[in-house]
Design a protein around this motif. Sequence first.
Motif, short mmCIF file in Angstrom:
data_model
loop_
_atom_site.label_atom_id
_atom_site.label_comp_id
_atom_site.label_asym_id
_atom_site.label_seq_id
_atom_site.Cartn_x
_atom_site.Cartn_y
_atom_site.Cartn_z
N SER A 30 0.83 -1.21 0.00
CA SER A 30 0.00 0.00 0.00
C SER A 30 0.86 1.26 0.00
O SER A 30 0.54 2.25 -0.67
N ASP A 51 -6.78 6.75 -6.85
CA ASP A 51 -7.43 5.75 -6.00
C ASP A 51 -8.50 6.36 -5.09
O ASP A 51 -9.59 5.80 -4.93
N ASP A 102 -4.02 11.36 -7.28
CA ASP A 102 -4.53 10.26 -6.47
C ASP A 102 -5.75 9.66 -7.14
O ASP A 102 -6.90 9.99 -6.80
N LEU A 137 1.52 7.15 -6.56
CA LEU A 137 0.52 8.18 -6.78
C LEU A 137 1.08 9.56 -6.47
O LEU A 137 0.79 10.54 -7.19
N ARG A 150 2.35 1.73 -3.44
CA ARG A 150 1.33 2.27 -4.33
C ARG A 150 1.09 3.75 -4.06
O ARG A 150 1.00 4.56 -4.99
N TYR A 151 1.04 4.11 -2.79
CA TYR A 151 0.81 5.51 -2.44
C TYR A 151 1.96 6.39 -2.93
O TYR A 151 1.74 7.47 -3.47
#
Length: 584
Positions: free
Chosen positions: A475, A490, A488, A482, A478-479
């Motif tokens: 996570s 997501d 962002d 971004l 992935r962040y």
Amino acid sequence: MELTRRNFLSGVAVAGMGLAGAGLVGCAPSAENTLAATGASDVDEAASRGEAADWLGSEPVIDEADVTAEEGCDVLVIGLGNAGCMAYRAAAEAGAKVIAVEKSSAYNATGGAFALIGGALSERWGRPDIDPEEVINRHMSECGYYVKRSIISRYVYEVSDVFDWIIEPVEDLYIADDSMADIPDGRECNLIPDTCPLPEGYDYHEEILPTFPTSVGFGNLGLILGPQIAAAEATGNAKALYGHYAEKLIKEGARVVGAYVRNGEDGTYKKISAAKGVVLATGDYSSDLSMLQAFAPETIENGVPAMWTHTDTEGNNTNRGDGHRMGAWAGARMQRHHAPMIHHMGGGADISGQGVMGINGYLNLNLEGKRFMNEDAPGQQIENQIEMQPQRTTYQFFDAKWPEQCDSFPPGHGNVNFCLGADEFPKNNLNATFCTRTPESVEEAVAAGSCFKADTVEELLTQLEGMDVETARASIERYNELCHAGSDVDFGKDSRRLFALENPPFYACAFKPAIMLVCVGGLESDENCHVYDEDRAIIEGLYACGNVQGDRFAMAYPIALKGLSVGMAQFYGYIAGTNAAMGA
């Protein structure tokens, strides 16, 4: 940390502002721990287990043999807190003979912030002109249109004049020029504008859920309420009976004409007649679990501690729903969709309301290691999301670059916007503590165990009890992607607040359910503080203000106007007292 009432009270002197400045976050207690926190020892045990309970009970029968005295007045004010103190003064200054009854040994000061819109002080502080209709529409929307527009509208358009009236008798009030001003020694009675001036380039119109730049902070609210009592009694029209418990309203036909009041010292009753009106200003009910179970059962389900600082002369918490019950027994209708005030103040927050890094919208993961929300949200919305997560526990992550990042976050209730050295902190300025952190304060939090720190992300994750490390690592990766992409896709967070977690050392703070300051919901009312019966007809002679006044807030406490709870209590205390004196 064990969330007991004793521990809670031990921090009050440090806070200095009462509950509205607080945002205590600790372990999510069970319903039994919530019972201990409220001090509600005589509540139906079924409520503490989340079972149905009869919140109303039977109206007491007062034996006339126990009535040892009778007294008459024009206006009877029941309760001397934020609302009652204003009603007491307003009615007295309007020429009415006023009696106030309060079950504590003195008036109760709870809160620290006030939502001030417009007026000379806003102009002095250079605050932007705010469209009143924008504020009203936002409030209606946040409350799901379960509140009355007339109530918020009257507040928005008239509050500046009433605020001038409130501070007029406070002779030693020190008014700061900006949020970060030094306050002279000995000037504990002060008024400090919140987030003034606004950060350079900040425009609240660009925020999804803005907190309007309206709030002011009282350095010590008790020093504001005391002069209201003095001003009322200086008219020669008013007197207060402390240690006295209003237990039953008196009606003649459909009209409320007084109340039976018990003397807490000897148990005798006094019958107080009120020719023009009775004002209920008895506060909320969050120390009564039967009422929480009836109107806000989610607070029990989520183990939200309901703390309170004020006790009556018999040692019980004062916010027990007395006025709600008396009003209901007299035929008043209770509003729907009550609003627990549980706005989060960040991981590790104590009674002072200072989380380690506040509610700044850094990456936040639940115990499954998953991101679950757009973190750039106000504290009430964050609380709502935390309550939906596994074990109601999440972690906020930030890294060593936080000092240069914090001014990118919106100035709102619970946000950290400034990093200063310990020797740069404004003198005697309690208001600045909420939006400012020092490198030393973060390291102190690490040493105290309320913040975790490590040189690598992997090492940090292994310190977090219950965390799914592998999923959390993915996570974070992935962040970071971004953040570098600047979008962002997501969760839609504002690109200005996308900060990759890649600069050691790394930090994490646990987010758990915050304390409930009050549970806001009361008797159906209007902008003149009239109370309505089950058929929604006005009950003559009965007025409500403060947290017993309904139709002001609903579902969840709206965060658009920081300090609106205290503001509405004081404003509508003035309205209730004035209208009762006039019989309007």
